[in-house]
Design a protein around this motif. Structure first.
Motif, PDB file in Angstrom:
ATOM      1  N   ALA A 157       7.556  -0.379  30.710  1.00 21.46           N
ATOM      2  CA  ALA A 157       6.132  -0.281  30.376  1.00 21.46           C
ATOM      3  C   ALA A 157       5.861  -0.878  28.996  1.00 21.46           C
ATOM      4  O   ALA A 157       4.880  -1.609  28.797  1.00 21.46           O
ATOM      5  CB  ALA A 157       5.687   1.179  30.426  1.00 21.46           C
ATOM      6  N   GLU A 158       6.737  -0.586  28.025  1.00 19.46           N
ATOM      7  CA  GLU A 158       6.572  -1.147  26.685  1.00 19.46           C
ATOM      8  C   GLU A 158       6.746  -2.665  26.697  1.00 19.46           C
ATOM      9  O   GLU A 158       6.024  -3.392  26.001  1.00 19.46           O
ATOM     10  CB  GLU A 158       7.582  -0.511  25.732  1.00 19.46           C
ATOM     11  N   LEU A 159       7.681  -3.148  27.500  1.00 19.96           N
ATOM     12  CA  LEU A 159       7.920  -4.588  27.579  1.00 19.96           C
ATOM     13  C   LEU A 159       6.693  -5.309  28.118  1.00 19.96           C
ATOM     14  O   LEU A 159       6.286  -6.359  27.584  1.00 19.96           O
ATOM     15  CB  LEU A 159       9.130  -4.853  28.469  1.00 19.96           C
ATOM     16  N   LEU A 160       6.090  -4.765  29.161  1.00 20.08           N
ATOM     17  CA  LEU A 160       4.893  -5.390  29.725  1.00 20.08           C
ATOM     18  C   LEU A 160       3.751  -5.380  28.717  1.00 20.08           C
ATOM     19  O   LEU A 160       2.987  -6.355  28.612  1.00 20.08           O
ATOM     20  CB  LEU A 160       4.474  -4.657  30.996  1.00 20.08           C
ATOM     21  N   VAL A 191       8.459 -14.553  35.591  1.00 18.84           N
ATOM     22  CA  VAL A 191       9.304 -13.504  35.017  1.00 18.84           C
ATOM     23  C   VAL A 191       9.550 -12.409  36.054  1.00 18.84           C
ATOM     24  O   VAL A 191       8.650 -12.038  36.817  1.00 18.84           O
ATOM     25  CB  VAL A 191       8.643 -12.897  33.759  1.00 18.84           C
ATOM     26  N   GLU A 192      10.772 -11.907  36.092  1.00 20.80           N
ATOM     27  CA  GLU A 192      11.103 -10.727  36.893  1.00 20.80           C
ATOM     28  C   GLU A 192      11.680  -9.658  35.979  1.00 20.80           C
ATOM     29  O   GLU A 192      12.487  -9.949  35.092  1.00 20.80           O
ATOM     30  CB  GLU A 192      12.108 -11.072  37.994  1.00 20.80           C
ATOM     31  N   VAL A 193      11.232  -8.421  36.192  1.00 23.03           N
ATOM     32  CA  VAL A 193      11.761  -7.272  35.467  1.00 23.03           C
ATOM     33  C   VAL A 193      12.446  -6.370  36.485  1.00 23.03           C
ATOM     34  O   VAL A 193      11.815  -5.901  37.436  1.00 23.03           O
ATOM     35  CB  VAL A 193      10.649  -6.497  34.728  1.00 23.03           C
ATOM     36  N   TRP A 194      13.737  -6.162  36.296  1.00 20.86           N
ATOM     37  CA  TRP A 194      14.551  -5.365  37.215  1.00 20.86           C
ATOM     38  C   TRP A 194      14.941  -4.082  36.507  1.00 20.86           C
ATOM     39  O   TRP A 194      15.420  -4.122  35.364  1.00 20.86           O
ATOM     40  CB  TRP A 194      15.786  -6.154  37.614  1.00 20.86           C
ATOM     41  N   ILE A 195      14.716  -2.928  37.149  1.00 25.49           N
ATOM     42  CA  ILE A 195      15.114  -1.653  36.563  1.00 25.49           C
ATOM     43  C   ILE A 195      15.938  -0.856  37.565  1.00 25.49           C
ATOM     44  O   ILE A 195      15.584  -0.735  38.732  1.00 25.49           O
ATOM     45  CB  ILE A 195      13.913  -0.838  36.050  1.00 25.49           C
ATOM     46  N   ASP A 196      17.054  -0.350  37.084  1.00 27.37           N
ATOM     47  CA  ASP A 196      17.957   0.478  37.873  1.00 27.37           C
ATOM     48  C   ASP A 196      17.749   1.925  37.424  1.00 27.37           C
ATOM     49  O   ASP A 196      18.132   2.302  36.316  1.00 27.37           O
ATOM     50  CB  ASP A 196      19.406   0.046  37.634  1.00 27.37           C
ATOM     51  N   HIS A 197      17.113   2.720  38.290  1.00 27.14           N
ATOM     52  CA  HIS A 197      16.798   4.102  37.934  1.00 27.14           C
ATOM     53  C   HIS A 197      18.022   5.004  37.983  1.00 27.14           C
ATOM     54  O   HIS A 197      18.014   6.076  37.375  1.00 27.14           O
ATOM     55  CB  HIS A 197      15.722   4.641  38.879  1.00 27.14           C
ATOM     56  N   THR A 198      19.050   4.592  38.692  1.00 26.03           N
ATOM     57  CA  THR A 198      20.252   5.415  38.788  1.00 26.03           C
ATOM     58  C   THR A 198      21.048   5.375  37.493  1.00 26.03           C
ATOM     59  O   THR A 198      21.470   6.405  36.966  1.00 26.03           O
ATOM     60  CB  THR A 198      21.134   4.953  39.961  1.00 26.03           C
ATOM     61  N   MET A 234      19.770   3.997  34.695  1.00 28.05           N
ATOM     62  CA  MET A 234      18.778   3.942  33.610  1.00 28.05           C
ATOM     63  C   MET A 234      18.989   2.693  32.753  1.00 28.05           C
ATOM     64  O   MET A 234      19.139   2.744  31.539  1.00 28.05           O
ATOM     65  CB  MET A 234      18.811   5.221  32.771  1.00 28.05           C
ATOM     66  N   THR A 235      19.013   1.542  33.437  1.00 27.87           N
ATOM     67  CA  THR A 235      19.184   0.251  32.787  1.00 27.87           C
ATOM     68  C   THR A 235      18.115  -0.716  33.284  1.00 27.87           C
ATOM     69  O   THR A 235      17.409  -0.437  34.251  1.00 27.87           O
ATOM     70  CB  THR A 235      20.573  -0.340  33.070  1.00 27.87           C
ATOM     71  N   GLY A 236      18.026  -1.874  32.631  1.00 26.15           N
ATOM     72  CA  GLY A 236      17.073  -2.869  33.082  1.00 26.15           C
ATOM     73  C   GLY A 236      17.240  -4.186  32.357  1.00 26.15           C
ATOM     74  O   GLY A 236      17.936  -4.267  31.340  1.00 26.15           O
ATOM     75  N   ALA A 262      15.190 -10.018  28.035  1.00 27.74           N
ATOM     76  CA  ALA A 262      15.328  -8.700  27.406  1.00 27.74           C
ATOM     77  C   ALA A 262      16.263  -7.868  28.266  1.00 27.74           C
ATOM     78  O   ALA A 262      16.432  -8.123  29.469  1.00 27.74           O
ATOM     79  CB  ALA A 262      13.961  -8.011  27.297  1.00 27.74           C
ATOM     80  N   ALA A 263      16.884  -6.868  27.648  1.00 25.05           N
ATOM     81  CA  ALA A 263      17.787  -5.981  28.377  1.00 25.05           C
ATOM     82  C   ALA A 263      17.705  -4.579  27.795  1.00 25.05           C
ATOM     83  O   ALA A 263      17.382  -4.389  26.617  1.00 25.05           O
ATOM     84  CB  ALA A 263      19.224  -6.496  28.314  1.00 25.05           C
ATOM     85  N   PHE A 264      17.996  -3.593  28.634  1.00 22.49           N
ATOM     86  CA  PHE A 264      17.935  -2.190  28.218  1.00 22.49           C
ATOM     87  C   PHE A 264      19.078  -1.421  28.859  1.00 22.49           C
ATOM     88  O   PHE A 264      19.437  -1.656  30.011  1.00 22.49           O
ATOM     89  CB  PHE A 264      16.603  -1.562  28.656  1.00 22.49           C
ATOM     90  N   GLY A 265      19.656  -0.503  28.100  1.00 19.82           N
ATOM     91  CA  GLY A 265      20.707   0.350  28.644  1.00 19.82           C
ATOM     92  C   GLY A 265      20.793   1.655  27.876  1.00 19.82           C
ATOM     93  O   GLY A 265      20.179   1.807  26.808  1.00 19.82           O
ATOM     94  N   THR A 266      21.525   2.599  28.412  1.00 17.50           N
ATOM     95  CA  THR A 266      21.763   3.870  27.737  1.00 17.50           C
ATOM     96  C   THR A 266      23.262   4.038  27.540  1.00 17.50           C
ATOM     97  O   THR A 266      24.069   3.286  28.100  1.00 17.50           O
ATOM     98  CB  THR A 266      21.217   5.050  28.564  1.00 17.50           C
ATOM     99  N   ASP A 267      23.630   5.059  26.759  1.00 22.43           N
ATOM    100  CA  ASP A 267      25.059   5.252  26.482  1.00 22.43           C
ATOM    101  C   ASP A 267      25.782   5.990  27.594  1.00 22.43           C
ATOM    102  O   ASP A 267      26.993   6.174  27.541  1.00 22.43           O
ATOM    103  CB  ASP A 267      25.253   5.978  25.145  1.00 22.43           C
TER     104      ASP A 267
END
Length: 317
Positions: A137-140, A246-253, A255-257, A267-272
Motif C-alpha cells: 500500500a505504501e509503495l503504491l 509494473v507488477e507487485v507480487w506479495i506472498d502472504h505466507t 510476508m514478503t514482496g 523494490a523488495a520487502f521481507g521480514t526476519d
C-alpha cells in the motif's frame, strides 16, 4: 478506556491463542475472564488463570470489561455480538467475518441507535494489517506515476480439508473464511465496488470469484481463488499496473514482496522470519484498536461493506 484495559475473551479455541499471545505482550491489558461452553478450564494468561464461564450472560453479570473479544465460530457471531452490546458498555471485537449472512448484518445495523453499534463494534480484519500488505500500500502511494492497478489475482490455500467436518463447523466454507481475508486485504490497495461473479465449488471447500474495484479513478477486476484442498498453507496476490508495465507480487505466507518492471527489480520487502504470521497481523491490529482512533478497516461501516460484497453471489452454484 482506562489505563488498564480489562478484557473478556469469548471462545478459547485455536484463534484465541493468538489473541492471548498478543494481549499478553501489552502491559496495558488484563484478560479478566474467558467464556466457552465447550471448555471446562480456561487457558492461562501470563501464568495466571482467568475466571471462566460457560455463558456470556453469566460472565457479564459479574464483570464490567472494557473490551470483549469474540473468537467463536462464524455462525455464533451475530447473536453474541448483540448480546455483548446489550449487556455491557464494552467495545466488542469480533473475529472475521463479522456475520455469516446479510440478515444478521441487518439485525446488528438495526441496533445502532440503542447500543452505538458504529462506535463499539469492530471486526478483526487482520490481513489488512499484515506487513507485506502495508508495504504494498505504501509503495503504491509513493508511486502515483505508475497509474492505476489494472488487474489483481489472489489465491489463498489452506489445508483445512484435513480437518474434515470441523473445518465447516469453524469456518463455514473456503469463501466464507478466505474470501473475507482477500477482500479486507484488498481494501488497503484498491476501492472495492462489487462482487461480479461467484462460484463455490467442491461442496464449499473451494471458490472462484471476481470483484470489481476502482483504482485512481479507473475500474479493474480482481480474480479471487480460495481452496482448502491442499496439504499446506499458501497465500499470494499479484497487482498489475498495466500502464507502467509494473507488477507487485506479495506472498502472504512468508510476508514478503517485490515490484518489477520487465527484467528490473524496482523494490523488495521481507521480514526476519522470527515473528509468527498471525502475531505479526494482530500486534498492529490491537495497537490500532486500543488507540484513540482505531483504523476504519476495523469499524462497523467497513465490515458492513465487506460483508455486502462478500455475500453478493451472482451466478453462485
Amino acid at each position: 478506556m482506562t489505563d488498564l484495559v480489562s478484557v473478556g475473551l469469548v471462545g478459547v479455541g485455536t484463534i484465541a491463542q493468538t489473541h492471548l499471545a498478543v494481549l499478553a505482550e501489552r502491559a496495558d491489558v488484563l484478560v479478566e475472564f474467558t467464556v466457552d461452553p465447550h471448555r471446562a478450564e480456561p487457558p492461562p494468561f501470563r501464568g495466571a488463570t482467568p475466571r471462566h464461564y460457560a455463558g456470556l450472560d453469566e460472565a457479564l453479570a459479574e464483570h464490567r470489561p472494557d473490551l470483549l473479544v469474540l473468537a467463536t465460530p462464524t455462525h455464533t457471531h451475530a447473536e453474541l455480538a448483540a448480546q455483548a452490546l446489550r449487556l455491557s458498555t464494552a467495545k466488542v471485537l469480533v473475529e472475521k467475518p463479522l456475520v455469516h449472512d446479510l440478515a444478521s448484518l441487518g439485525r446488528l445495523r438495526a441496533l445502532d441507535e440503542a447500543v452505538d453499534v458504529r462506535g463499539r463494534l469492530f471486526t478483526a480484519h487482520h490481513f489488512a494489517f499484515s506487513p507485506e500488505v502495508g508495504w504494498a500500500a505504501e509503495l503504491l502511494a509513493e508511486h502515483p506515476e505508475w497509474g492505476p492497478v489494472t488487474a489483481v489475482t489472489s489465491a489463498f490455500y489452506d489445508p483445512y480439508v484435513l480437518k474434515g467436518a470441523d473445518a465447516y463447523e469453524s469456518y463455514g466454507s473456503s469463501w466464507m473464511d478466505s474470501g473475507v481475508n482477500q477482500l479486507s486485504m484488498l481494501t488497503r490497495l484498491v476501492d472495492l465496488t462489487a462482487l461480479t461473479s461467484a462460484r463455490q465449488l467442491d461442496g464449499g471447500a473451494s471458490a472462484w470469484c471476481t470483484a470489481e474495484y476502482r483504482s485512481r479513478g479507473e475500474s479493474g477486476t480482481a480474480r479471487l481463488r480460495s481452496s482448502w484442498l491442499t496439504g499446506s498453507s499458501s497465500k499470494e496476490s499479484t497487482l498489475v499496473l498495466g500502464r507502467a508495465g509494473v507488477e507487485v507480487w506479495i506472498d502472504h505466507t512468508s510476508m514478503t514482496g517485490f515490484a518489477a518492471r520487465d527484467g528490473d527489480l524496482l523494490a523488495a520487502f521481507g521480514t526476519d522470519g522470527r515473528t509468527a504470521r498471525k502475531v505479526a497481523h494482530y500486534r498492529p491490529l490491537y495497537e490500532s484498536l486500543l488507540s484513540d482512533r482505531p483504523d476504519p478497516v476495523l469499524g462497523f461501516d467497513a465490515a458492513a461493506r465487506i460483508t455486502e460484497i462478500h455475500h453478493a453471489a451472482p451466478g453462485a452454484e
